[in-house]
Design an enzyme around this catalytic site. Structure first.
Site, PDB file in Angstrom:
ATOM      1  N   ASP A  14       0.858  -1.177   0.000  1.00 47.32           N
ATOM      2  CA  ASP A  14       0.000   0.000   0.000  1.00 47.32           C
ATOM      3  C   ASP A  14       0.903   1.238   0.000  1.00 47.32           C
ATOM      4  OD1 ASP A  14      -2.463   1.375   0.128  1.00 47.32           O
ATOM      5  OD2 ASP A  14      -2.259   1.611   2.293  1.00 47.32           O
ATOM      6  N   ASP A  16      -0.243   5.043   1.011  1.00 47.05           N
ATOM      7  CA  ASP A  16      -0.468   5.962   2.137  1.00 47.05           C
ATOM      8  C   ASP A  16      -0.462   5.206   3.461  1.00 47.05           C
ATOM      9  OD1 ASP A  16      -0.856   8.429   0.650  1.00 47.05           O
ATOM     10  OD2 ASP A  16      -2.677   7.492  -0.104  1.00 47.05           O
ATOM     11  N   LYS A 185      -9.473  -2.544  -3.393  1.00 52.02           N
ATOM     12  CA  LYS A 185      -9.417  -3.188  -2.075  1.00 52.02           C
ATOM     13  C   LYS A 185     -10.682  -2.856  -1.280  1.00 52.02           C
ATOM     14  CE  LYS A 185      -5.670  -0.923  -1.123  1.00 52.02           C
ATOM     15  NZ  LYS A 185      -4.574  -0.343  -0.343  1.00 52.02           N
ATOM     16  N   ASP A 210      -1.488  -0.959   5.953  1.00 50.93           N
ATOM     17  CA  ASP A 210      -1.688  -0.354   7.271  1.00 50.93           C
ATOM     18  C   ASP A 210      -3.122  -0.485   7.745  1.00 50.93           C
ATOM     19  OD1 ASP A 210      -2.667   1.546   5.361  1.00 50.93           O
ATOM     20  OD2 ASP A 210      -2.597   3.093   6.911  1.00 50.93           O
TER      21      ASP A 210
END
Length: 265
Positions: A14, A16, A185, A210
């Site tokens: 990922d 961010d 996602k 995250d």
């Protein structure tokens, strides 16, 4: 599935909260990208954001101190275009969105039209138009298939949250009674299309994220080795909410660097 990090030969990560935070590279992120490039490790940086093209994102990441080639970036817009092409090659679409999704669909061989499109595709935009939403509702009622690039209901800004793709899709769903097929996602299809792009297999691919509710659950469903970093929105209380667990929980991507910093949990 790779049971240990040592078995991982390709990586999906990922963006961010993992590599960058508010346009600043997180500790270890530039070094990890360089490590993968130097070693020839297949990898893709993933984002559910469908506003930007990979070229745009590569430039934004460069300004954050990250050297990510544009062909190493996989967005929900690219995954959506890939899905539409696989379902209906040479099809047509009415699009609510920005350059990220319109460019991806054009490059996938799609025609943009307001007349009897095969698909209505809703992506991220900061310029939602009541007229365009009305048009989308009428086209879906007339038989167009409803596709959304990602389910995120809100996005961040310096002033606070912004309504995002999921919120606009919900408005259209309420008016039509039709739910969109969501490609980004946590649909594991986004990971499968990413793996296809780099020729990777779930047995030896890792996913770094995250968020438990998107990155990790989709990684588990796609059969990947999952790594949760604590530099984004997850904390121990967040992890405890879910019935599934990542393979690893680490402080940040700096722990994935070769050498003494590496640790296996």
């Amino acid at each position: 599935m790779a049971n240990t990090r040592a078995e991982v030969e390709a990586w999906l990560t990922d963006m961010d909260g993992v590599l960058v935070h508010e346009n600043h590279a997180l500790p270890g992120a530039p070094e990890l990208i360089q490590q993968w490039l130097d070693a020839g490790t297949p990898f893709l940086v993933l984002t559910n954001n469908s506003i930007f093209t990979p070229r745009d994102l590569a430039a934004r990441l460069r300004s954050s101190g990250l050297n990510v080639p544009e062909d190493r970036i996989w967005t929900s817009a690219l995954a959506t275009a890939d899905f539409c092409r696989s379902q209906m090659p040479g099809g047509s679409a009415f699009v609510i969105g920005e350059a990220g999704i319109t460019t991806a669909l054009h490059e996938a061989g799609f025609v943009m039209t307001e007349t009897n499109p095969d698909y209505v595709v809703v992506g991220e935009t900061r310029n939602y138009s009541f007229e365009a939403i009305t048009k989308a509702i009428r086209l879906i009622n007339n038989g167009a298939r409803f596709i959304s690039t990602n389910p995120d209901a809100t996005g961040p800004s310096q002033e606070g949250v912004l309504p995002a793709t999921g919120a606009i899709s919900a408005l259209i769903t309420k008016a039509t009674g039709r739910e969109p097929y969501v490609v980004g996602k946590p649909n594991p299809m986004m990971f499968r299309s990413a793996m296809n792009k780099i020729g990777a297999h779930s047995e030896n691919t890792g996913m770094i994220g995250d968020r438990m509710d998107t990155d990790i659950v989709a990684g588990i469903e796609a059969g990947l080795h999952t790594v949760l970093v604590m530099t984004g929105i997850s904390d121990e209380a967040e992890i405890a909410k879910y019935p599934f667990r990542p393979d690893e929980v680490i402080a940040g991507v700096h722990e994935l660097l070769d050498g003494p910093a590496e640790s296996e949990l």
